[in-house]
Design an enzyme around this catalytic site. Structure first.
Site, PDB file in Angstrom:
ATOM      1  N   SER A 107       1.016  -1.303   0.097  1.00 44.81           N
ATOM      2  CA  SER A 107      -0.026   0.024   0.080  1.00 44.81           C
ATOM      3  C   SER A 107       0.761   1.259  -0.066  1.00 44.81           C
ATOM      4  CB  SER A 107      -0.932  -0.181   1.061  1.00 44.81           C
ATOM      5  OG  SER A 107      -2.046   1.006   1.116  1.00 44.81           O
ATOM      6  N   ASP A 214      -9.956  -4.601  -4.530  1.00 43.99           N
ATOM      7  CA  ASP A 214      -9.376  -3.655  -3.756  1.00 43.99           C
ATOM      8  C   ASP A 214     -10.013  -2.275  -4.065  1.00 43.99           C
ATOM      9  OD1 ASP A 214      -7.967  -1.957  -2.332  1.00 43.99           O
ATOM     10  OD2 ASP A 214      -5.860  -2.964  -2.865  1.00 43.99           O
ATOM     11  N   HIS A 244      -7.964  -5.462  -0.257  1.00 49.10           N
ATOM     12  CA  HIS A 244      -6.691  -4.636  -0.197  1.00 49.10           C
ATOM     13  C   HIS A 244      -5.321  -5.408   0.536  1.00 49.10           C
ATOM     14  CE1 HIS A 244      -4.042  -1.186  -0.304  1.00 49.10           C
ATOM     15  NE2 HIS A 244      -4.105  -1.309   1.254  1.00 49.10           N
TER      16      HIS A 244
END
Length: 269
Positions: A107, A214, A244
């Site tokens: 991320s 996601d 995610h």
């Protein structure tokens, strides 16, 4: 489960807490780079898999995150975070001279790891990006025009199809559960633009993994960033139905097997 130990080093904006997981004689160094609002303690199971694969695993809690110093989730310039990461990598290389170094970023950590690879790619043998914040991120686009950041808790169902992941996230006192800081959002946007302008990762072998479902960092938006930085050796896996946090997904074993298999192919024979 492999146990970790913590230590501190002087970062660009204060003390940074780092972790290390080790067991046996390592074949390579794996550096974990965590995402926004979380901390490296959420990666025990990832580190355990990597240690069993032959790694010594380490990584920092970024400034303002986890056990590190600083106002919570406040980052003024991601170049500072990259500099802290470089301090850790240099320390690991000093402790394990000659071992290949693999960086794994999730991320926001994928953004940080990508920037690190652009600046210090010659020190890395391979790069793994999980749901990286690259390209066009709708959260930054929505928040930047606002004077005040909305205090809306994350829908933890967007993290994983495994409900225990969301429960643990909610109950974790080291996870930030408040609103974004405007300064951090601005810094994220600047970093995404900087990375896109810098361009290709060259010959660095890169594995890009992403959950098809996601909603926090949609794959279509990340695609713009991947195309801007992709080099000569990109492997890609998009997991159907995954959300995610693919390392915490219901198919986490498949994902981590893909990661260790990719790393294995990059290690010296």
């Amino acid at each position: 489960m492999t146990t970790s130990r913590e230590w501190e080093f002087a970062g660009t904006r204060g003390a940074v807490t780092a972790r290390i997981w080790a067991g046996g004689e390592p074949r390579y160094v794996a550096v974990l780079v965590h995402g926004y609002g979380e901390h490296l303690g959420r990666y025990d199971h990832v580190a355990d898999v990597l240690v069993r694969h032959g790694a010594v695993v380490c990584g920092p809690d970024h400034m303002g995150h986890g056990r590190s110093a600083g106002e919570r989730v406040l980052i003024e310039d991601f170049e500072d975070v990259v500099a802290d990461l470089h301090t850790l990598v240099e320390s690991a290389r000093g402790d394990h001279p000659g071992l290949p170094v693999v960086m794994i970023g999730h991320s926001m950590g994928g953004l940080i790891a990508t920037r690190y690879a652009q600046l210090h790619g010659g020190l890395l043998t391979a790069l793994v990006l999980s749901g990286p914040v690259l390209g066009n991120w709708h959260v930054a686009e929505q928040l930047l025009p606002l004077d005040e950041m909305p205090d809306v808790p994350i829908d933890t169902a967007t993290l994983s199809r495994d409900p225990s992941v969301g429960k643990a996230y909610t109950e974790d006192p080291l996870v930030w559960h408040g609103p974004f800081k405007k300064t951090t959002v601005r810094a994220l946007d600047t970093a995404m633009r900087r990375i896109g302008e810098h361009g290709s990762l060259g010959a660095l072998p890169t594995l890009y993994v992403h959950g098809e479902d996601d909603r926090l960092v949609p794959p279509d938006a990340t695609r713009v960033g991947i195309e801007a930085v992709r080099g000569e050796d990109l492997t890609e896996r998009i997991y159907p139905g995954a959300r995610h946090e693919v390392f915490n997904e219901t198919n986490r074993d498949e994902v981590l097997t893909d990661v260790t298999g990719f790393i294995e192919r990059q290690l010296p024979k």
